[in-house]
Design a protein around this motif. Structure first.
Motif, mmCIF file in Angstrom:
data_model
loop_
_atom_site.group_PDB
_atom_site.id
_atom_site.type_symbol
_atom_site.label_atom_id
_atom_site.label_comp_id
_atom_site.label_asym_id
_atom_site.label_seq_id
_atom_site.Cartn_x
_atom_site.Cartn_y
_atom_site.Cartn_z
ATOM 1 N N TYR A 105 -13.795 -15.897 -2.039
ATOM 2 C CA TYR A 105 -14.585 -16.177 -0.836
ATOM 3 C C TYR A 105 -14.402 -17.611 -0.351
ATOM 4 O O TYR A 105 -14.302 -17.863 0.854
ATOM 5 N N LEU A 106 -14.331 -18.564 -1.280
ATOM 6 C CA LEU A 106 -14.197 -19.964 -0.881
ATOM 7 C C LEU A 106 -12.831 -20.254 -0.281
ATOM 8 O O LEU A 106 -12.714 -21.009 0.693
ATOM 9 N N GLN A 107 -11.796 -19.639 -0.841
ATOM 10 C CA GLN A 107 -10.456 -19.830 -0.272
ATOM 11 C C GLN A 107 -10.390 -19.270 1.146
ATOM 12 O O GLN A 107 -9.823 -19.897 2.050
ATOM 13 N N LYS A 108 -10.990 -18.115 1.365
ATOM 14 C CA LYS A 108 -11.033 -17.536 2.714
ATOM 15 C C LYS A 108 -11.790 -18.451 3.670
ATOM 16 O O LYS A 108 -11.373 -18.654 4.817
ATOM 17 N N ALA A 109 -12.891 -18.999 3.198
ATOM 18 C CA ALA A 109 -13.704 -19.887 4.035
ATOM 19 C C ALA A 109 -12.911 -21.126 4.452
ATOM 20 O O ALA A 109 -12.962 -21.546 5.611
ATOM 21 N N VAL A 110 -12.160 -21.696 3.505
ATOM 22 C CA VAL A 110 -11.354 -22.894 3.794
ATOM 23 C C VAL A 110 -10.239 -22.565 4.779
ATOM 24 O O VAL A 110 -9.959 -23.349 5.700
ATOM 25 N N LEU A 111 -9.615 -21.421 4.609
ATOM 26 C CA LEU A 111 -8.530 -21.024 5.515
ATOM 27 C C LEU A 111 -9.048 -20.778 6.934
ATOM 28 O O LEU A 111 -8.385 -21.124 7.915
ATOM 29 N N LEU A 112 -10.239 -20.175 7.028
ATOM 30 C CA LEU A 112 -10.812 -19.896 8.343
ATOM 31 C C LEU A 112 -11.367 -21.151 9.010
ATOM 32 O O LEU A 112 -11.353 -21.270 10.233
ATOM 33 N N ASN A 113 -11.860 -22.087 8.194
ATOM 34 C CA ASN A 113 -12.425 -23.328 8.742
ATOM 35 C C ASN A 113 -12.012 -24.511 7.868
ATOM 36 O O ASN A 113 -12.757 -24.936 6.989
ATOM 37 N N PRO A 114 -10.813 -25.067 8.111
ATOM 38 C CA PRO A 114 -10.322 -26.185 7.292
ATOM 39 C C PRO A 114 -11.210 -27.427 7.351
ATOM 40 O O PRO A 114 -11.111 -28.289 6.486
ATOM 41 N N LYS A 115 -12.084 -27.521 8.356
ATOM 42 C CA LYS A 115 -12.963 -28.681 8.487
ATOM 43 C C LYS A 115 -14.214 -28.576 7.622
ATOM 44 O O LYS A 115 -14.983 -29.538 7.524
ATOM 45 N N ASP A 116 -14.427 -27.426 6.995
ATOM 46 C CA ASP A 116 -15.623 -27.254 6.168
ATOM 47 C C ASP A 116 -15.394 -27.892 4.800
ATOM 48 O O ASP A 116 -14.887 -27.264 3.865
ATOM 49 N N LEU A 117 -15.768 -29.154 4.692
ATOM 50 C CA LEU A 117 -15.557 -29.893 3.450
ATOM 51 C C LEU A 117 -16.419 -29.369 2.318
ATOM 52 O O LEU A 117 -16.083 -29.529 1.147
ATOM 53 N N MET A 118 -17.541 -28.729 2.657
ATOM 54 C CA MET A 118 -18.395 -28.145 1.622
ATOM 55 C C MET A 118 -17.669 -26.991 0.932
ATOM 56 O O MET A 118 -17.693 -26.870 -0.303
ATOM 57 N N ALA A 119 -17.016 -26.156 1.721
ATOM 58 C CA ALA A 119 -16.247 -25.050 1.146
ATOM 59 C C ALA A 119 -15.104 -25.588 0.294
ATOM 60 O O ALA A 119 -14.833 -25.077 -0.808
ATOM 61 N N LEU A 120 -14.424 -26.628 0.791
ATOM 62 C CA LEU A 120 -13.316 -27.218 0.043
ATOM 63 C C LEU A 120 -13.809 -27.846 -1.257
ATOM 64 O O LEU A 120 -13.153 -27.735 -2.303
ATOM 65 N N PHE A 121 -14.971 -28.470 -1.216
ATOM 66 C CA PHE A 121 -15.565 -29.089 -2.410
ATOM 67 C C PHE A 121 -15.817 -28.048 -3.496
ATOM 68 O O PHE A 121 -15.444 -28.230 -4.656
ATOM 69 N N PHE A 122 -16.422 -26.929 -3.112
ATOM 70 C CA PHE A 122 -16.716 -25.900 -4.116
ATOM 71 C C PHE A 122 -15.443 -25.179 -4.561
ATOM 72 O O PHE A 122 -15.338 -24.772 -5.721
ATOM 73 N N TYR A 123 -14.474 -25.045 -3.673
ATOM 74 C CA TYR A 123 -13.204 -24.438 -4.072
ATOM 75 C C TYR A 123 -12.504 -25.331 -5.105
ATOM 76 O O TYR A 123 -11.941 -24.837 -6.094
ATOM 77 N N ALA A 124 -12.569 -26.649 -4.892
ATOM 78 C CA ALA A 124 -11.985 -27.585 -5.863
ATOM 79 C C ALA A 124 -12.678 -27.462 -7.215
ATOM 80 O O ALA A 124 -12.030 -27.519 -8.272
ATOM 81 N N ARG A 125 -13.991 -27.264 -7.199
ATOM 82 C CA ARG A 125 -14.728 -27.110 -8.456
ATOM 83 C C ARG A 125 -14.333 -25.826 -9.184
ATOM 84 O O ARG A 125 -14.223 -25.803 -10.418
ATOM 85 N N VAL A 126 -14.082 -24.778 -8.423
ATOM 86 C CA VAL A 126 -13.610 -23.520 -9.030
ATOM 87 C C VAL A 126 -12.251 -23.745 -9.684
ATOM 88 O O VAL A 126 -12.007 -23.324 -10.832
#
Length: 467
Positions: free
Chosen positions: A351-372
């Motif tokens: 879900y987080l990877q999809k969120a980042v791909l759909l909205n690259p500006k969402d740093l919150m999604a990128l932050f949690f994806y990095a934690r995963v």
């Protein structure tokens, strides 16, 4: 053209250049409070706010507020300073503009309004104070000397003595002079009129300014004035101001059709703020009772349930929500956060990877994806993503803390302690900050590392001023 006329012309041109373009003199008046002073005071006040209040860095919220400000700003005359805005996580209905183009809006103001135009109206009013340079002019007239004294007075005027800190209010001088910095009746009237012009020029419904002020007035009655800006709760004439604003809007209605309300994005941000940043039990009750868009209502319930650790109910709610928001990056991000929190890394990564791909500006999604990724052992990619997040939000303690853990796993002790030092600095933990500061000084070997130690010491000095 005679010589006398030429000399007069050139002297006039020199004076115009001096007043308009010289950076050391405040535009529009001469005196001790220079543009350089204003810039320094603005930076200090910003650090004070960030030391005393939790800042919401969620891009869904922050970008929304910035978008409104930018839309209004396009209709302002050129400004001496760029407009910057912080969103504070606080339930009070507050917003204010100070010096050097710096604005603050509390989350409680967004939650307390019914339409986007009402939030825009309050921001337009504050932008008018900036445009008309009310605070800077009042500082000039007050003849206060010293940035420390000015900072203490500003803190008392805009955020109250408790939030400002007694140590910042320098003796009786600051208290006595604070009246000079408060907006006068004329300042408020001008900000109302100019702000309404900004609001209409930006295409917002001007009725929003009237209804926003009515809500602030109502909140004042219900709370005894304790949950609205101190300068509004003490300043006379709000009834009069609502009256003349309504008269102006009524005259406008007779000439043109007012813009329709456009609240889709506003309700989305309200849902996120209520679900993620207020009391979860109260938020859940709200989403169970209020008639909202079904998808937003479901998202709010799912987030609130997850915060209450009602895991099975939260998962069922997220599954239902994703059926109507399977391509919405916010819905995907929040589902990813939920699965990450409860250890389902594969689902979280999906879900987080999809969120980042759909909205690259969402740093919150990128932050949690990095934690995963870090949890799965991919420390190199995780550190790259966390550094990218820090590039845009360099004062976020949580990001520094997680980057430190990743760098520690990679064996980079200096960098790990450096980011732990920053993490504790931004959490205002003096003891732990000093501990990690000593560590980085002892571990620094290269010139680059020694420079980073000096950079940290500078940041520490600036921040510690407000502890």
């Amino acid at each position: 053209m005679n010589i006398k006329h030429q000399v007069t012309k050139y002297l006039s041109l020199i004076l115009i250049f001096f007043f308009v373009f010289t950076p050391s003199v405040s535009k529009g008046y001469l005196g001790e409070f220079t543009i350089k002073d204003e810039a320094k005071l603005g930076e200090k006040f910003k650090k004070l706010i960030r030391t005393r209040f939790p800042i919401i860095e969620d891009p869904e919220v922050k970008n929304y507020v910035q978008k409104i400000v930018q839309r209004l700003e396009r209709n302002m005359p050129p400004q001496l300073f760029p407009i910057t805005v912080d969103v504070v996580n606080n339930n009070n209905m507050n917003a204010f503009a100070t010096v050097a183009g710096y604005m603050v809006i509390f989350s409680g103001l967004i939650l307390g309004m019914e339409h986007e135009s009402e939030v825009a109206a309050v921001l337009a009013h504050e932008l008018a104070h900036i445009s008309q340079r009310h605070v800077a002019k009042n500082i000039e007239r007050s003849q206060l000397i010293g940035l420390g004294t000015l900072l203490g007075v500003l803190a008392g005027v805009f955020i109250g003595s408790k939030a400002g800190g007694d140590a910042l209010v320098v003796g009786s001088l600051a208290g006595a002079k604070s009246a000079f910095l408060k907006y006068s009746r004329d300042d408020e009237r001008e900000a109302d009129q100019v702000g309404l012009n900004f609001l209409m020029a930006a295409g917002f419904n001007p009725q929003g300014m009237v209804s926003a002020f009515e809500k602030i007035r109502k909140k004042k009655w219900l709370s005894g004035g304790g949950n609205i800006p101190s300068y509004l709760s003490t300043h006379p004439g709000i009834e009069e101001r609502i009256g003349y604003l309504q008269e102006r809007v009524n005259r406008l209605k007779k000439r043109v059709d007012l813009p329709a309300y456009s609240d889709k994005e506003f309700y989305r941000v309200q849902t996120l703020l209520r679900a993620r940043y207020t009391d979860p039990a109260s938020a859940l009750k709200f989403f169970q009772e209020k008639a909202l868009d079904e998808c937003l209502r479901g998202l709010g319930k799912a987030i609130a349930l997850s915060r209450l650790n009602r895991i099975k109910e939260a998962e069922a709610a997220f599954i239902k929500v994703l059926k109507c928001g399977s391509k919405d990056p916010l819905f995907l991000r929040e589902a990813g956060r939920f699965y990450y929190a409860y250890g389902q890394l594969e689902q979280a990564a999906l879900y987080l990877q999809k969120a980042v791909l759909l909205n690259p500006k969402d740093l919150m999604a990128l932050f949690f994806y990095a934690r995963v990724l870090a949890e799965k052992g991919d420390f190199d990619t995780a550190s790259i993503y966390l550094r990218k997040v820090l590039k845009y939000i360099p004062e976020d303690a949580e990001v520094h803390e997680h980057l430190a853990r990743v760098l520690g796993q990679k064996g980079d002790r200096f960098a790990a302690h450096l980011h732990l030092a920053y993490a504790n600095l931004y959490k205002n933990n003096k003891r732990q900050t000093r501990f990690h500061q000593k560590k980085i000084k002892s571990l620094a070997r290269t010139d680059a590392q020694k420079k980073k130690v000096k950079d940290f010491e500078k940041a520490y000095k600036e921040r510690a001023e407000f502890w």
